[in-house]
Design a protein around this motif. Structure first.
Motif, PDB file in Angstrom:
ATOM      1  N   VAL A  45      12.381  38.383 -39.632  1.00 18.48           N
ATOM      2  CA  VAL A  45      13.576  37.614 -39.988  1.00 18.48           C
ATOM      3  C   VAL A  45      13.256  36.116 -39.990  1.00 18.48           C
ATOM      4  CG1 VAL A  45      15.948  37.054 -39.308  1.00 18.48           C
ATOM      5  CG2 VAL A  45      15.070  39.388 -39.027  1.00 18.48           C
ATOM      6  N   ARG A  46      12.541  35.673 -38.954  1.00 18.14           N
ATOM      7  CA  ARG A  46      12.165  34.259 -38.886  1.00 18.14           C
ATOM      8  C   ARG A  46      11.064  34.074 -37.858  1.00 18.14           C
ATOM      9  NH1 ARG A  46      16.990  30.618 -36.840  1.00 18.14           N
ATOM     10  NH2 ARG A  46      15.264  29.171 -36.478  1.00 18.14           N
ATOM     11  N   MET A  47      10.332  32.999 -38.001  1.00 18.28           N
ATOM     12  CA  MET A  47       9.311  32.596 -37.045  1.00 18.28           C
ATOM     13  C   MET A  47       9.600  31.173 -36.585  1.00 18.28           C
ATOM     14  SD  MET A  47       6.930  34.775 -36.262  1.00 18.28           S
ATOM     15  CE  MET A  47       5.921  36.164 -36.794  1.00 18.28           C
ATOM     16  N   ASP A  48       9.669  31.003 -35.260  1.00 20.20           N
ATOM     17  CA  ASP A  48       9.891  29.678 -34.687  1.00 20.20           C
ATOM     18  C   ASP A  48       8.761  29.359 -33.722  1.00 20.20           C
ATOM     19  OD1 ASP A  48      12.651  29.058 -35.743  1.00 20.20           O
ATOM     20  OD2 ASP A  48      13.068  30.934 -34.687  1.00 20.20           O
ATOM     21  N   ALA A  49       8.533  28.080 -33.497  1.00 22.35           N
ATOM     22  CA  ALA A  49       7.520  27.677 -32.525  1.00 22.35           C
ATOM     23  C   ALA A  49       7.985  28.028 -31.115  1.00 22.35           C
ATOM     24  CB  ALA A  49       7.253  26.182 -32.634  1.00 22.35           C
ATOM     25  N   TYR A  50       7.070  28.558 -30.304  1.00 21.02           N
ATOM     26  CA  TYR A  50       7.350  28.822 -28.890  1.00 21.02           C
ATOM     27  C   TYR A  50       6.674  27.725 -28.081  1.00 21.02           C
ATOM     28  CZ  TYR A  50       6.915  30.873 -24.235  1.00 21.02           C
ATOM     29  OH  TYR A  50       6.951  31.081 -22.877  1.00 21.02           O
ATOM     30  N   THR A  51       7.470  26.976 -27.321  1.00 20.66           N
ATOM     31  CA  THR A  51       6.940  25.802 -26.620  1.00 20.66           C
ATOM     32  C   THR A  51       7.163  25.847 -25.110  1.00 20.66           C
ATOM     33  OG1 THR A  51       9.001  24.594 -27.039  1.00 20.66           O
ATOM     34  CG2 THR A  51       7.222  24.331 -28.649  1.00 20.66           C
ATOM     35  N   SER A  52       7.789  26.892 -24.597  1.00 17.07           N
ATOM     36  CA  SER A  52       8.094  26.940 -23.167  1.00 17.07           C
ATOM     37  C   SER A  52       6.841  27.036 -22.312  1.00 17.07           C
ATOM     38  CB  SER A  52       9.024  28.121 -22.854  1.00 17.07           C
ATOM     39  OG  SER A  52      10.267  27.961 -23.497  1.00 17.07           O
ATOM     40  N   THR A  53       5.779  27.598 -22.860  1.00 17.85           N
ATOM     41  CA  THR A  53       4.493  27.684 -22.170  1.00 17.85           C
ATOM     42  C   THR A  53       3.422  27.164 -23.113  1.00 17.85           C
ATOM     43  OG1 THR A  53       5.177  29.638 -20.925  1.00 17.85           O
ATOM     44  CG2 THR A  53       2.825  29.207 -21.045  1.00 17.85           C
ATOM     45  N   ASP A  54       2.605  26.233 -22.628  1.00 14.87           N
ATOM     46  CA  ASP A  54       1.551  25.656 -23.459  1.00 14.87           C
ATOM     47  C   ASP A  54       0.339  26.584 -23.471  1.00 14.87           C
ATOM     48  OD1 ASP A  54      -0.189  24.105 -24.871  1.00 14.87           O
ATOM     49  OD2 ASP A  54      -0.410  22.532 -23.351  1.00 14.87           O
ATOM     50  N   MET A  55       0.099  27.221 -24.601  1.00 18.67           N
ATOM     51  CA  MET A  55      -1.063  28.094 -24.766  1.00 18.67           C
ATOM     52  C   MET A  55      -2.079  27.495 -25.734  1.00 18.67           C
ATOM     53  SD  MET A  55      -0.362  30.695 -22.806  1.00 18.67           S
ATOM     54  CE  MET A  55      -1.532  31.937 -23.349  1.00 18.67           C
ATOM     55  N   SER A  56      -1.960  26.193 -26.002  1.00 17.58           N
ATOM     56  CA  SER A  56      -2.740  25.563 -27.073  1.00 17.58           C
ATOM     57  C   SER A  56      -4.246  25.592 -26.836  1.00 17.58           C
ATOM     58  CB  SER A  56      -2.278  24.118 -27.281  1.00 17.58           C
ATOM     59  OG  SER A  56      -2.441  23.363 -26.083  1.00 17.58           O
ATOM     60  N   LEU A  57      -4.681  25.710 -25.585  1.00 14.74           N
ATOM     61  CA  LEU A  57      -6.120  25.742 -25.317  1.00 14.74           C
ATOM     62  C   LEU A  57      -6.770  27.019 -25.843  1.00 14.74           C
ATOM     63  CD1 LEU A  57      -6.363  24.285 -21.688  1.00 14.74           C
ATOM     64  CD2 LEU A  57      -6.952  23.162 -23.841  1.00 14.74           C
ATOM     65  N   VAL A  58      -5.987  28.086 -25.916  1.00 14.54           N
ATOM     66  CA  VAL A  58      -6.578  29.374 -26.307  1.00 14.54           C
ATOM     67  C   VAL A  58      -5.887  29.993 -27.510  1.00 14.54           C
ATOM     68  CG1 VAL A  58      -7.533  30.000 -24.050  1.00 14.54           C
ATOM     69  CG2 VAL A  58      -5.128  30.490 -24.550  1.00 14.54           C
ATOM     70  N   ALA A  59      -4.730  29.476 -27.900  1.00 20.71           N
ATOM     71  CA  ALA A  59      -3.976  30.075 -28.997  1.00 20.71           C
ATOM     72  C   ALA A  59      -3.918  29.136 -30.192  1.00 20.71           C
ATOM     73  CB  ALA A  59      -2.556  30.419 -28.551  1.00 20.71           C
ATOM     74  N   ASN A  60      -4.133  29.682 -31.372  1.00 18.95           N
ATOM     75  CA  ASN A  60      -3.966  28.907 -32.591  1.00 18.95           C
ATOM     76  C   ASN A  60      -2.487  28.753 -32.919  1.00 18.95           C
ATOM     77  OD1 ASN A  60      -4.946  27.583 -35.009  1.00 18.95           O
ATOM     78  ND2 ASN A  60      -4.232  29.398 -36.115  1.00 18.95           N
ATOM     79  N   GLU A  61      -1.734  29.844 -32.743  1.00 14.66           N
ATOM     80  CA  GLU A  61      -0.289  29.823 -32.944  1.00 14.66           C
ATOM     81  C   GLU A  61       0.409  30.445 -31.748  1.00 14.66           C
ATOM     82  OE1 GLU A  61       1.141  30.258 -37.430  1.00 14.66           O
ATOM     83  OE2 GLU A  61      -0.115  31.965 -36.831  1.00 14.66           O
ATOM     84  N   SER A  62       1.533  29.846 -31.338  1.00 13.12           N
ATOM     85  CA  SER A  62       2.416  30.405 -30.321  1.00 13.12           C
ATOM     86  C   SER A  62       3.805  30.457 -30.940  1.00 13.12           C
ATOM     87  CB  SER A  62       2.428  29.549 -29.059  1.00 13.12           C
ATOM     88  OG  SER A  62       1.145  29.500 -28.455  1.00 13.12           O
ATOM     89  N   LEU A  63       4.280  31.669 -31.230  1.00 11.51           N
ATOM     90  CA  LEU A  63       5.468  31.823 -32.051  1.00 11.51           C
ATOM     91  C   LEU A  63       6.511  32.708 -31.387  1.00 11.51           C
ATOM     92  CD1 LEU A  63       3.592  32.491 -35.405  1.00 11.51           C
ATOM     93  CD2 LEU A  63       4.744  30.357 -34.762  1.00 11.51           C
ATOM     94  N   LEU A  64       7.770  32.410 -31.676  1.00  7.23           N
ATOM     95  CA  LEU A  64       8.879  33.283 -31.318  1.00  7.23           C
ATOM     96  C   LEU A  64       9.327  33.965 -32.601  1.00  7.23           C
ATOM     97  CD1 LEU A  64      11.085  34.447 -29.495  1.00  7.23           C
ATOM     98  CD2 LEU A  64      12.424  32.379 -29.914  1.00  7.23           C
ATOM     99  N   MET A  65       9.117  35.271 -32.642  1.00  7.33           N
ATOM    100  CA  MET A  65       9.417  36.053 -33.840  1.00  7.33           C
ATOM    101  C   MET A  65      10.740  36.795 -33.672  1.00  7.33           C
ATOM    102  SD  MET A  65       7.130  39.150 -35.526  1.00  7.33           S
ATOM    103  CE  MET A  65       7.252  40.205 -34.051  1.00  7.33           C
TER     104      MET A  65
END
Length: 410
Positions: A45-65
């Motif tokens: 239905v939609r993809m939004d950025a997930y920002t509550s936990t910073d996973m940027s060191l190991v994740a290319n994308e962190s999404l709320l689907m």
């Protein structure tokens, strides 16, 4: 008194199938007439950025689907899940998917794990899985955090949990396209362990290549858990009884709330006496598990302060476990591994677990083995430090990641 809710404390709150056997002999997709295939069109239905936990060191994308799934009432509903992708370029053929199934949080939308930060243990495990080159999909489950805000989470309903997982994996794969391949596994703890076993039972719905399940202290034999919990403190001081009773009542209240999804006329008074029924009706569908337990404990403490005991305090209705809708749930809808499953299954269980007592998991494993399901059952028998509900998971995270790798390599 400091409240330590023994029965329901999980890290997540602080934290298949062949046509004849309803399981998948090879791990690859085999249609089963008793399990509807996921043919949902445009499942994302939609993809939004997930920002509550910073996973940027190991994740290319962190999404709320937000995605479409088949709900408990056989109608298409919307649900939510977190999706994390590894750093770097996908390998030839794409990344496999690991579904993470969370433990008990509650049934209210605000209790959805995607609405809060991920605790350090789960974050660490997800990080290890991402570094290994696996996409991680973490569903909230049906009714938790869903956009309409109208559907109750069918707490501990195996089929609902399983469809939440299979349909989230299908939707994530739809979004990621050629970045992922058909291989997937499920890992879960507590309620999530039960959900992971449900995913094994219903994996053919996804029409992908299911490779196995790792379940830690999975919820099962719910009536046994409740009965054992009551007996464990029957003759103990009131200060010992209150936290256990509060946890048991929280567990029962969430089951009742979940049953009200397919049975909206089911009432808390059919399960509880007052004042517990009043507390359950007020908090079970609006607060998370910790807040519900505290409300139960506060009420019992006030009563005990004035009377010196809990004698006469209204908790459960006599024989509530034999109420037909409850009996059907504890024996069927809330019980995993009711059919033979032939995809690989690993279960971890601790001896000092007071949330999911080892006897409940022993009973689950024994019953499944009688049906022909092969289970790698890992306990702390040879470990000088015995595991409780939390450490059965935390102590074994490296082993769990290794289990996942072994399953996906086949």
């Amino acid at each position: 008194m400091k409240k330590q809710l023994i029965i329901l404390t999980t890290l997540s709150t602080c934290i298949f199938l062949s046509a004849c056997n309803d399981n998948n002999d090879s791990g690859s997709y085999v249609s089963s007439p008793s399990i509807p295939e996921n043919n949902i069109q445009n499942p994302v239905v939609r993809m939004d950025a997930y920002t509550s936990t910073d996973m940027s060191l190991v994740a290319n994308e962190s999404l709320l689907m937000t995605y479409k799934m088949l709900g408990i009432n056989n109608k298409e509903v919307q649900a939510t899940a977190l999706v994390f992708t590894p750093k770097g370029v996908p390998p030839v053929g794409g990344w496999p998917i690991v579904a993470w199934a969370h433990g008990t949080t509650g049934v209210a939308d605000k209790c959805a794990p995607s609405r809060t930060a991920i605790n350090d243990y789960i974050k660490g495990m997800i990080a290890q899985l991402l570094v290994k080159g696996y996409v991680v999909v973490a569903p909230d489950y049906e009714g938790l955090g869903e956009p309409s805000g109208q559907e109750l989470h069918p707490f501990l309903n195996v089929k609902s949990e399983a469809f939440s997982i299979t349909d989230a994996v299908v939707a994530a794969r739809n979004y990621l396209g050629g970045k992922v391949n058909n291989k997937w596994v499920t890992v879960g703890h507590s309620q999530g362990g039960q959900a992971a076993l449900g995913a094994a039972q219903y994996a053919s719905r996804a029409k992908l290549d299911y490779k196995g399940t790792v379940a830690v202290a999975p919820a099962s034999n719910l009536d046994l858990i409740l009965t054992l919990g009551e007996a464990s403190v029957a003759n103990q001081p009131v200060t010992t009884q209150i936290p256990v009773y509060a946890s048991l009542d929280t567990f029962t209240a969430l089951i009742t709330a979940g049953l009200r999804n397919p049975n909206p006329d089911f009432k808390y008074t059919q399960v509880f006496k007052d004042p517990t029924a009043q507390i359950a009706e007020k908090y079970a569908e609006t607060e998370c598990s910790g807040g519900i337990g505290n409300a139960f404990a506060d009420s019992m403490e006030l009563y005990a302060q004035s009377t010196g005991s809990l004698n006469g305090y209204g908790r459960n209705q006599d024989n509530f476990l034999n109420v037909p809708v409850v009996k059907n749930f504890t024996s069927k809808d809330g019980q995993p591994l009711t059919v033979k499953v032939t995809s690989p299954i690993t279960i971890y269980q601790g001896s000092n677990d007071t949330t999911v007592p080892r006897i409940a998991t022993n009973t689950l494993v024994g019953s499944a083995q009688e049906k022909g399901t092969v289970i790698q059952y890992i306990t702390d028998d040879d470990n000088p430090v015995k595991w409780d509900h939390g450490t059965a998971y935390v102590s074994n995270i490296p082993n769990i990641v290794q289990n996942v790798g072994t399953m996906l390599s086949k």
